[in-house]
Structure formats: C-alpha cells, structure tokens
Scaffold this motif. Sequence first.
Motif, mmCIF file in Angstrom:
data_model
loop_
_atom_site.group_PDB
_atom_site.id
_atom_site.type_symbol
_atom_site.label_atom_id
_atom_site.label_comp_id
_atom_site.label_asym_id
_atom_site.label_seq_id
_atom_site.Cartn_x
_atom_site.Cartn_y
_atom_site.Cartn_z
ATOM 1 N N VAL A 124 -14.853 16.161 23.944
ATOM 2 C CA VAL A 124 -14.492 15.364 22.768
ATOM 3 C C VAL A 124 -14.105 13.976 23.270
ATOM 4 C CG1 VAL A 124 -13.056 15.194 20.716
ATOM 5 C CG2 VAL A 124 -13.634 17.444 21.631
ATOM 6 N N SER A 148 -15.395 3.854 18.585
ATOM 7 C CA SER A 148 -16.192 4.410 17.488
ATOM 8 C C SER A 148 -16.721 3.353 16.530
ATOM 9 C CB SER A 148 -15.341 5.421 16.696
ATOM 10 O OG SER A 148 -14.887 6.478 17.506
ATOM 11 N N GLN A 186 -16.016 8.893 12.573
ATOM 12 C CA GLN A 186 -16.903 8.393 11.526
ATOM 13 C C GLN A 186 -16.091 8.003 10.296
ATOM 14 O OE1 GLN A 186 -20.291 8.075 11.824
ATOM 15 N NE2 GLN A 186 -20.105 8.759 13.959
ATOM 16 N N THR A 245 -14.106 15.120 15.970
ATOM 17 C CA THR A 245 -15.135 14.119 16.274
ATOM 18 C C THR A 245 -14.693 13.130 17.348
ATOM 19 O OG1 THR A 245 -14.327 12.788 14.399
ATOM 20 C CG2 THR A 245 -16.182 14.280 13.993
ATOM 21 N N SER A 246 -13.391 12.998 17.564
ATOM 22 C CA SER A 246 -12.851 12.166 18.635
ATOM 23 C C SER A 246 -11.437 12.636 18.927
ATOM 24 C CB SER A 246 -12.842 10.680 18.243
ATOM 25 O OG SER A 246 -11.895 10.442 17.217
ATOM 26 N N GLY A 296 -16.488 9.105 18.799
ATOM 27 C CA GLY A 296 -17.197 9.908 17.809
ATOM 28 C C GLY A 296 -16.669 9.855 16.394
ATOM 29 N N ASP A 342 -13.597 10.312 8.062
ATOM 30 C CA ASP A 342 -12.877 11.325 8.830
ATOM 31 C C ASP A 342 -11.380 11.250 8.563
ATOM 32 O OD1 ASP A 342 -15.172 12.264 10.013
ATOM 33 O OD2 ASP A 342 -14.756 11.453 12.016
ATOM 34 N N PRO A 367 -13.836 15.852 10.476
ATOM 35 C CA PRO A 367 -14.578 15.610 9.240
ATOM 36 C C PRO A 367 -13.733 15.960 8.020
ATOM 37 C CG PRO A 367 -15.935 16.799 10.822
ATOM 38 C CD PRO A 367 -14.535 16.795 11.375
#
Length: 312
Positions: free
Chosen positions: A148, A228, A154, A208-209, A152, A157, A274
Amino acid sequence: MSIADIGEFGLIARVVARLENGPKVLLGPGDDGAVVAAPDRRVVASTDVLVEGRHFRRDWCTALDIGHRAAAANLADIAAMGAEPTALLVAFCAPADLAAEWAEDLASGLSAEAALVGASVVGGDMSSSPTLTIAVTALGDLGGRPPVVRGGAQPGDILALAGRTGHAAAGYTILSRGFRTPKALVEAYRRPEVPYAAGPLAAQHGATSMIDISDGLLQDVGHIAAASLVAIDVRTDAFTVPGQMRDAATALGLDPFQWLLAGGEDHALAATFPAGVPLPEGWQEIGRVFDGAGVTVDRKPWSGAPGWDHFR
C-alpha cells in the motif's frame, strides 16, 4: 562498568544475550549475516536514525524506553506498507564511557518492541562515536498482498486514522517545559503505542494509500496528497481532545489541536479507503479526498506548522 571496560566484543556478547529469535529467524546473530524467512519472496525495508539531543534525551527517557521508541519508529513504517514486520538490524554508535548496562537495556527495549509483532533483532554493527546514535533497519513481509503506497488515493475516498495523535507531542512539550506530568502524556512520548495490526488489516480491506504519522498528521497526509495528486481535507470534529491533553494545553497556553494535527511520534497510521466500503476494525473516518492539491482543515488552510522538518 563502561563500554571501554568490556570492549566491543564483550558488549556484543552481552547485547546478543538480551535478544530472542522468533520463528521468522532462520539464522540469528553470530555470523556475517542473519537469515530471515521471506515467504512472500519480496521484502519491505525501511530505516530510521535516532541521534541523542535530536531524537531523544537520556534525562527524559531510560535506555529501555529509547529501545522501544527506536524499534517502533521503524516497525510502524513496515505496517504502513501493509506488511508484517519480520526483523530489525541495528547500528549502534556510542562514546566509550557509556555504561555497558545502558546499551544492554537498549537492546532489551528493541527486542521487546519487536516481539510485539513477532519480529526479532537479528544483527547490526557497533562503533565508537562522540555522539550516541542508533540506526535501525526494519524488514517486513507482504503476505502475498501488493504494497500500500502513498500514491493511490482517489477523489471520493475516505481518509481514516488508526491509533492516536497528539499524545507524544504533548508529552514532548511537557518535558521540554521542565514538567513530568500528566504521566500518561509523558509516557506516550517515551513509548508510543503503535497500531501495528491495523496496517496489514487496512491492506486486506482495500486501502488505496497509507502512511505512518511520524512527523505530524497534516504533514504526513500531505505526502499522500502530493503523491496521489489529490486534495485532502481533515475534519476537526472527528477528534476528541482527551481531558488531560486539554488541561495541559490550557496550563501551557497552547491549542491542543496543534498537537493532534501537527504533532508526531505517536506513529498512528493514516489511510484512504474507497467510499461506501466499511472501515476495518480500529479505523476511524477523519476526512475526505477531493480533486485538487494540498491539505486543508475543515475546508480551510491550516495556519499553524503542519509538522516536523529536521532542516526547517
């Protein structure tokens, strides 16, 4: 008895006697290199250095405390990658007149913190130095998962936090003002309570991060935003100021949110997930990710320092 009295190899023997090898260690200290199991066939590696007078003071912390702190700073980085820590390598540089018992207690602290996550101290190096310096390298295993990373996140999120922030910074401020209480805050500085298991758990739940909060929440979340290419907003209403922290801030004429949002060394973990996906156990929503750049607080620029910078 000082290090000079027992010599380098005498000290190595005493330090190694304080270390225990866990099940992930196939060959421990004693040879030119250790052998650590890596079932994933990929190894996550991270390193940190602690310098006396910059990262710790012996009149504030015991050697055991400093060992815990040094290990925690590195093990947290491994957890922030979604990996499980396996081993530590330690380079130790010290004045020859340092008490040998101090070095032994440091080893015990390092070993005890590593044991919390099933890791072991498997080797390192020693040297004489006018400045007491501890450099630690941590290794970890991804367990078949992708790492991770910071890049990442988005738009849309959720930003979430595992662990606590502000406690170690409050403890540091209290110690720097010459006080030793509240004890809970001072102890938080001496020995951080890191949510190690939250890192791999976040990876399993689709984070995602992710990042370790070592220099301050806003500053470190800013690294996610920059990597990101997004904007991140942190909500202050997601935080509860503990009573002892509020009382200490009032007594010192400070804003407790400067500790909570910009204080480091608690080694909490921040991650993005997410929207619509239930957060893993131990994670709390504290903000959102948007289009744009930078970090805001309650949708406004933060007026204070965002965190620690060694060269600023």
